[in-house]
Design a protein around this motif. Structure first.
Motif, PDB file in Angstrom:
ATOM      1  N   GLY A 191       0.803  -1.213   0.000  1.00  0.00           N
ATOM      2  CA  GLY A 191       0.000   0.000   0.000  1.00  0.00           C
ATOM      3  C   GLY A 191       0.834   1.260   0.000  1.00  0.00           C
ATOM      4  N   GLU A 192       0.184   2.337  -0.333  1.00  0.00           N
ATOM      5  CA  GLU A 192       0.777   3.665  -0.231  1.00  0.00           C
ATOM      6  C   GLU A 192      -0.347   4.675  -0.003  1.00  0.00           C
ATOM      7  OE1 GLU A 192       2.030   6.118  -3.613  1.00  0.00           O
ATOM      8  OE2 GLU A 192       1.632   4.398  -4.912  1.00  0.00           O
ATOM      9  N   SER A 199       1.436  24.717  -6.153  1.00  0.00           N
ATOM     10  CA  SER A 199       1.060  25.972  -6.797  1.00  0.00           C
ATOM     11  C   SER A 199      -0.404  25.954  -7.210  1.00  0.00           C
ATOM     12  CB  SER A 199       1.939  26.197  -8.024  1.00  0.00           C
ATOM     13  OG  SER A 199       3.308  26.176  -7.697  1.00  0.00           O
ATOM     14  N   PHE A 200      -0.973  27.151  -7.317  1.00  0.00           N
ATOM     15  CA  PHE A 200      -2.350  27.351  -7.763  1.00  0.00           C
ATOM     16  C   PHE A 200      -3.343  26.635  -6.848  1.00  0.00           C
ATOM     17  CE2 PHE A 200       0.383  26.779 -11.632  1.00  0.00           C
ATOM     18  CZ  PHE A 200       0.678  28.123 -11.774  1.00  0.00           C
ATOM     19  N   SER A 201      -3.080  26.730  -5.538  1.00  0.00           N
ATOM     20  CA  SER A 201      -3.965  26.163  -4.503  1.00  0.00           C
ATOM     21  C   SER A 201      -4.199  24.668  -4.704  1.00  0.00           C
ATOM     22  CB  SER A 201      -5.316  26.897  -4.488  1.00  0.00           C
ATOM     23  OG  SER A 201      -5.136  28.278  -4.267  1.00  0.00           O
ATOM     24  N   HIS A 202      -3.163  23.989  -5.173  1.00  0.00           N
ATOM     25  CA  HIS A 202      -3.280  22.561  -5.473  1.00  0.00           C
ATOM     26  C   HIS A 202      -3.295  21.750  -4.185  1.00  0.00           C
ATOM     27  CE1 HIS A 202      -2.478  19.129  -8.369  1.00  0.00           C
ATOM     28  NE2 HIS A 202      -2.379  18.552  -7.186  1.00  0.00           N
ATOM     29  N   LYS A 203      -4.340  20.951  -4.010  1.00  0.00           N
ATOM     30  CA  LYS A 203      -4.469  20.027  -2.888  1.00  0.00           C
ATOM     31  C   LYS A 203      -4.901  18.674  -3.451  1.00  0.00           C
ATOM     32  CE  LYS A 203      -7.399  22.898  -1.090  1.00  0.00           C
ATOM     33  NZ  LYS A 203      -7.118  24.105  -1.912  1.00  0.00           N
ATOM     34  N   GLU A 204      -4.210  17.625  -3.020  1.00  0.00           N
ATOM     35  CA  GLU A 204      -4.459  16.301  -3.594  1.00  0.00           C
ATOM     36  C   GLU A 204      -4.114  15.236  -2.573  1.00  0.00           C
ATOM     37  OE1 GLU A 204      -2.246  13.579  -6.982  1.00  0.00           O
ATOM     38  OE2 GLU A 204      -2.299  15.753  -7.238  1.00  0.00           O
ATOM     39  N   ALA A 205      -4.864  14.148  -2.567  1.00  0.00           N
ATOM     40  CA  ALA A 205      -4.582  13.017  -1.685  1.00  0.00           C
ATOM     41  C   ALA A 205      -4.989  11.739  -2.401  1.00  0.00           C
ATOM     42  CB  ALA A 205      -5.330  13.154  -0.360  1.00  0.00           C
ATOM     43  N   GLY A 206      -4.230  10.666  -2.128  1.00  0.00           N
ATOM     44  CA  GLY A 206      -4.535   9.406  -2.782  1.00  0.00           C
ATOM     45  C   GLY A 206      -4.079   8.218  -1.971  1.00  0.00           C
ATOM     46  N   VAL A 207      -4.702   7.080  -2.229  1.00  0.00           N
ATOM     47  CA  VAL A 207      -4.320   5.811  -1.601  1.00  0.00           C
ATOM     48  C   VAL A 207      -4.335   4.721  -2.660  1.00  0.00           C
ATOM     49  CG1 VAL A 207      -5.148   6.391   0.711  1.00  0.00           C
ATOM     50  CG2 VAL A 207      -6.719   5.332  -0.932  1.00  0.00           C
ATOM     51  N   ASP A 208      -3.471   3.744  -2.473  1.00  0.00           N
ATOM     52  CA  ASP A 208      -3.420   2.575  -3.348  1.00  0.00           C
ATOM     53  C   ASP A 208      -2.946   1.415  -2.486  1.00  0.00           C
ATOM     54  OD1 ASP A 208      -3.323   0.840  -5.519  1.00  0.00           O
ATOM     55  OD2 ASP A 208      -1.286   1.462  -6.092  1.00  0.00           O
ATOM     56  N   PHE A 209      -3.839   0.470  -2.182  1.00  0.00           N
ATOM     57  CA  PHE A 209      -3.482  -0.603  -1.266  1.00  0.00           C
ATOM     58  C   PHE A 209      -4.228  -1.877  -1.636  1.00  0.00           C
ATOM     59  CE2 PHE A 209      -7.114   1.603   0.511  1.00  0.00           C
ATOM     60  CZ  PHE A 209      -7.946   0.586   0.953  1.00  0.00           C
ATOM     61  N   GLY A 210      -3.707  -2.977  -1.143  1.00  0.00           N
ATOM     62  CA  GLY A 210      -4.342  -4.261  -1.405  1.00  0.00           C
ATOM     63  C   GLY A 210      -3.776  -5.344  -0.517  1.00  0.00           C
ATOM     64  N   ASP A 211      -4.429  -6.506  -0.544  1.00  0.00           N
ATOM     65  CA  ASP A 211      -3.996  -7.625   0.298  1.00  0.00           C
ATOM     66  C   ASP A 211      -4.724  -8.878  -0.186  1.00  0.00           C
ATOM     67  OD1 ASP A 211      -2.767  -9.094   2.232  1.00  0.00           O
ATOM     68  OD2 ASP A 211      -3.592  -7.981   3.943  1.00  0.00           O
ATOM     69  N   ASN A 212      -4.348 -10.011   0.379  1.00  0.00           N
ATOM     70  CA  ASN A 212      -5.043 -11.260   0.110  1.00  0.00           C
ATOM     71  C   ASN A 212      -6.260 -11.380   1.018  1.00  0.00           C
ATOM     72  OD1 ASN A 212      -3.166 -12.280  -1.825  1.00  0.00           O
ATOM     73  ND2 ASN A 212      -1.774 -12.791  -0.146  1.00  0.00           N
ATOM     74  N   ARG A 222      -7.671  -4.948  -4.474  1.00  0.00           N
ATOM     75  CA  ARG A 222      -6.881  -3.713  -4.566  1.00  0.00           C
ATOM     76  C   ARG A 222      -7.837  -2.531  -4.658  1.00  0.00           C
ATOM     77  NH1 ARG A 222      -1.556  -2.876  -8.346  1.00  0.00           N
ATOM     78  NH2 ARG A 222      -0.896  -0.840  -7.514  1.00  0.00           N
ATOM     79  N   ILE A 223      -7.541  -1.487  -3.899  1.00  0.00           N
ATOM     80  CA  ILE A 223      -8.328  -0.257  -3.914  1.00  0.00           C
ATOM     81  C   ILE A 223      -7.400   0.901  -4.274  1.00  0.00           C
ATOM     82  CG2 ILE A 223      -9.749   1.346  -2.588  1.00  0.00           C
ATOM     83  CD1 ILE A 223     -11.115  -1.301  -3.031  1.00  0.00           C
ATOM     84  N   THR A 224      -7.800   1.694  -5.246  1.00  0.00           N
ATOM     85  CA  THR A 224      -7.045   2.883  -5.650  1.00  0.00           C
ATOM     86  C   THR A 224      -8.009   4.061  -5.677  1.00  0.00           C
ATOM     87  OG1 THR A 224      -5.611   1.510  -7.047  1.00  0.00           O
ATOM     88  CG2 THR A 224      -5.550   3.883  -7.415  1.00  0.00           C
ATOM     89  N   ALA A 225      -7.645   5.144  -5.000  1.00  0.00           N
ATOM     90  CA  ALA A 225      -8.535   6.305  -4.941  1.00  0.00           C
ATOM     91  C   ALA A 225      -7.707   7.581  -4.884  1.00  0.00           C
ATOM     92  CB  ALA A 225      -9.458   6.216  -3.731  1.00  0.00           C
ATOM     93  N   LYS A 226      -8.284   8.626  -5.414  1.00  0.00           N
ATOM     94  CA  LYS A 226      -7.602   9.923  -5.439  1.00  0.00           C
ATOM     95  C   LYS A 226      -8.642  11.028  -5.508  1.00  0.00           C
ATOM     96  CE  LYS A 226      -4.947  12.768  -8.687  1.00  0.00           C
ATOM     97  NZ  LYS A 226      -4.199  12.777  -9.965  1.00  0.00           N
ATOM     98  N   ILE A 698       4.039  14.239   0.691  1.00  0.00           N
ATOM     99  CA  ILE A 698       4.442  13.316   1.748  1.00  0.00           C
ATOM    100  C   ILE A 698       3.816  11.964   1.402  1.00  0.00           C
ATOM    101  CG2 ILE A 698       2.505  14.032   3.217  1.00  0.00           C
ATOM    102  CD1 ILE A 698       5.975  12.971   4.496  1.00  0.00           C
ATOM    103  N   ARG A 699       4.661  10.901   1.374  1.00  0.00           N
ATOM    104  CA  ARG A 699       4.188   9.591   0.919  1.00  0.00           C
ATOM    105  C   ARG A 699       4.615   8.509   1.907  1.00  0.00           C
ATOM    106  NH1 ARG A 699       2.838   8.436  -4.258  1.00  0.00           N
ATOM    107  NH2 ARG A 699       3.958  10.333  -4.906  1.00  0.00           N
ATOM    108  N   ARG A 700       3.672   7.672   2.261  1.00  0.00           N
ATOM    109  CA  ARG A 700       3.920   6.548   3.172  1.00  0.00           C
ATOM    110  C   ARG A 700       3.614   5.246   2.431  1.00  0.00           C
ATOM    111  NH1 ARG A 700       6.258   4.751   8.020  1.00  0.00           N
ATOM    112  NH2 ARG A 700       5.008   3.026   8.861  1.00  0.00           N
ATOM    113  N   THR A 701       4.550   4.308   2.465  1.00  0.00           N
ATOM    114  CA  THR A 701       4.347   3.018   1.810  1.00  0.00           C
ATOM    115  C   THR A 701       4.450   1.888   2.826  1.00  0.00           C
ATOM    116  OG1 THR A 701       6.705   2.824   1.272  1.00  0.00           O
ATOM    117  CG2 THR A 701       5.277   3.861  -0.367  1.00  0.00           C
TER     118      THR A 701
END
Length: 702
Positions: A191-192, A199-212, A222-226, A698-701
């Motif tokens: 996962g991450e 710039s230009f008031s850019h705000k963004e967040a995302g996740v990408d994770f999965g498991d058995n 697997r779930i991916t969202a942004k 900032i990214r966490r894996t």
């Protein structure tokens, strides 16, 4: 589609010469010396393979292809020019769009419409590119300029196959194709999660994770969202978006994998009206209408991917996808710049399109050996059902003073008659066969043959008439690869392409390409160096008579050129991506005054260089990574008649920095257009290239 613009204003001959020479030297450097130097510093590991595709989250050097069942698995052994943009490259460069992803790829030109961002604009070898997802065409024609902008976070990698080749995936333009590879579940927990501001008031967040979901890895998810909330560079602009994707993979045995992926993509943005010629207005100046400035896209997709090994060398693979898409835009087009005064005419321009497509491809593959010959035979069938409804509006709007803009409001489309109201449906059935012989581990012969049957029906609701056309096209491909050594291969190919003309009464546009090339993949380090020379011809070109608005067929366009590309982990911690392209286009049009002209929006020279260096931690600090890139775009004509002026050469620099603040956690800084290079990309008005943009992530894996 945008119409051509005037030339840029700034020449950069000194930096052009330096960058071009450096890139060519890197691509053609004494590779053996680099390998010897690297061999003492680098341990070359075998690539990790996940679900049949190389896991390139830790390298910029791809060695295999996702569509290997059609033209071979290993890039070194494939007769053709191919570039792969890996997950690591996308992350290192902080890529936000398809155009950004392709900026360091040989043979590809991007961003030739600047701030007009209704679609992804790019060409390969002088022609519009066709886009695919997991080997299935996106939309109808598949051309990037006719489809919504993709979100690269949804994909593992992007594969760029250059040149004419309808035999592999179906009707397409001859320049080449871009294949997006969808993220699917893995057989491990991963996962991450990340957050970005910029710039230009850019705000963004995302996740990408999965498991058995089961202990034996039979079932995985697997779930991916942004989500993104941002403004654009101009006043009254925005760039918002959402992505939600979920996948399940079922593996009832080691021989079978079935994956289902559902995804939802929505974007809410705006575009640019451009600026008047012969002015020097700021980038953020907006001469459109705040109440009539939108680009909206919404797509719902469901994909199925199946692989099964019957044993004895026989395998089956197939995939299918259903898309439902709605898109619209509303914007202002500027009229011609007046010779006196600061008042400029304007027009409202809008479009509303909805459509759906179903695309399925199934193939059997059989491998066997006869003495020193290994034979691989693939036979397949494809079915495509595509339909859309589109309406367009183009009406006059109040003029505006560009020195003192006063906005007057939008346009109520429900009370305005459209200039276009069309429904179109296409049904395509195809059969194909691919044959490959590996002879004595030295020669690889690949043959391809495909036949497409396409039925098209178009209803013009304003004229109250219906037109139909039936197309039947056979295309072929022949490739020969010679393994000079296990590390070095040379190849030659001949390939054909075909795509229906936009007007049903015209014959399809066809393409032919001859190509020779070499590839080098040293054992001493992870790297791939390639060089290709191509001669590409497109016939039955569709053009529009400016006096009548009617389309007609002309002669042909020829594109010749050279491509050099290097992707390498040169030393311990040092990665390099370098590319140089020379393209010479010529219109072979005996029926008009365009004969001998160059194709518009195609520069003769392109060059790029990206380097990434990781400095290991020393106990007092953690790992740091520094990235620096430069992109050169040469001059090109802005119009088909070559009379609308020429753009000027430009060099744009990008930079990146990343610091591991904790185990599995990194803080990165990315800057595109580091020195805020400012030039007109050319079109119906002044459209500037994107300015400097800074983002922190900032990214966490895990």
């Amino acid at each position: 589609m945008p119409v051509p613009m005037t030339a840029a204003r700034r020449s950069l001959p000194t930096r052009l010469s330096l960058l071009t020479c450096c890139t060519a030297l890197v691509a053609l450097a004494p590779i053996g010396a680099l390998a010897q130097q690297a061999s003492g510093d680098v341990t070359v590991l075998a690539p990790i393979v996940v679900n049949g595709v190389q896991d390139d989250s830790s390298t910029v050097v791809a060695e295999s292809l996702s569509f290997g069942g059609k033209i071979g698995t290993d890039i070194l052994d494939t007769a053709g020019s191919i570039s792969v943009i890996t997950q690591k490259e996308l992350q290192d460069r902080g890529v936000q769009s398809t155009e950004q992803a392709l900026q360091y790829t040989a043979g590809v030109v991007t961003d030739f419409y600047g701030s007009d961002n209704r679609w992804d604009y790019f060409k390969i070898r002088g022609f519009n590119a066709t886009t695919y997802r997991d080997g299935l065409r996106v939309g109808g024609s598949g051309q990037s300029a006719n489809n919504l902008r993709e979100d690269v976070f949804a994909y593992e990698r992007m594969e760029v196959l250059k040149g004419a080749d309808t035999t592999l995936f179906g009707v397409s333009d001859p320049g080449g194709m871009v294949n997006y590879v969808t993220k699917t579940p893995k057989t491990e927990r991963f996962g991450e999660a990340y957050a970005t501001v910029g710039s230009f008031s850019h705000k963004e967040a995302g996740v990408d994770f999965g498991d058995n979901l089961t202990p034996d890895s039979t079932l995985s998810y697997r779930i991916t969202a942004k989500v993104q909330d941002a403004d654009g560079e101009e006043d009254y602009s925005r760039d918002d978006g959402k992505l939600l994707m979920g996948g399940l993979s079922w593996r009832p045995s080691d021989a079978t994998t079935v994956s289902v992926v559902a995804d939802y993509l929505k974007s809410d943005g705006s575009t640019s009206a451009g600026l008047p010629f012969n002015t020097d207005l700021d980038r953020e100046t907006f001469l459109g209408e705040p109440d009539f400035n939108y680009v909206g896209n919404e797509r719902k997709s469901l994909s199925l991917i199946v692989d099964h090994d019957f044993g004895g060398g026989l395998t089956f693979s197939g995939n299918a996808r259903y898309d439902d898409t709605d898109s619209d835009f509303g914007m202002i087009f500027l009229g011609g710049t007046p010779q006196e005064g600061t008042i400029i005419d304007r027009s409202f321009f809008a479009n509303d399109t909805s459509g759906h497509s179903f695309n399925a491809d199934a193939r059997l593959r059989y491998e066997t050996t006869f003495g020193s010959v290994r034979s691989t035979t693939s036979v397949g069938a494809q079915y495509i059902d595509f339909a859309y409804d589109t309406r367009g509006w183009y009406v006059g709007a109040p003029s505006i003073d560009w020195e003192d803009p006063v906005y007057t409001g939008g346009l109520d489309l429900s009370e305005t008659a459209p200039y276009e109201d069309v429904s179109r449906s296409e049904e395509t059935k195809a059969l194909y066969v691919q044959q490959q012989f590996d002879i004595a581990d030295r020669f690889i012969v690949s043959l391809g043959l495909r036949h497409d049957w396409t039925d098209i029906e178009q209803n013009d609701h304003l004229a109250d008439n219906t037109a139909e056309n039936d197309l039947s096209e056979t295309t072929a491909r022949v490739g020969l690869t010679y393994k000079i050594t296990p590390e070095l291969s040379a190849y030659a190919t001949y390939a054909e392409s075909a795509v229906p003309a936009s007007t049903l009464t015209l014959d399809p546009e066809t393409g032919k390409q001859y190509e020779i090339g070499v590839k080098y993949q040293p054992e001493a380090m992870r790297a791939l160096f390639s060089a290709a020379i191509f001669d590409l011809t497109k016939e039955n070109i569709t053009r529009t008579d400016v006096s009548t608005g009617l389309q007609y067929l002309t002669g042909e366009i020829r594109s010749r050129g050279l491509e050099l590309e290097a992707r390498a982990e040169v030393l311990d911690g040092l990665e390099l991506i370098a590319a140089y392209t020379y393209v010479d286009t010529e219109v072979k049009d005996e029926l008009s005054g365009l004969q001998g002209n160059e194709v518009e929006k195609v520069p003769n020279h392109l060059a790029s260089l990206w380097t990434n260096y990781t400095l290991d931690g020393n106990g007092q600090r953690n790992d740091m990574t520094f990235g620096l890139g430069a992109r050169y775009t040469g001059t090109y004509f802005n119009t088909a008649d070559n009379a609308g002026g020429k753009s000027e050469a430009a060099v744009i620099y990008d930079a990146a920095f990343s610091y591991d603040v904790a185990p599995d956690t990194a803080l990165s800084l990315n800057v595109t257009n580091l020195f805020d290079e400012h030039h007109d990309t050319g079109g119906s008005a002044v459209y500037y290239n994107p300015g400097r943009e800074i983002s922190a992530t900032i990214r966490r894996t895990w």
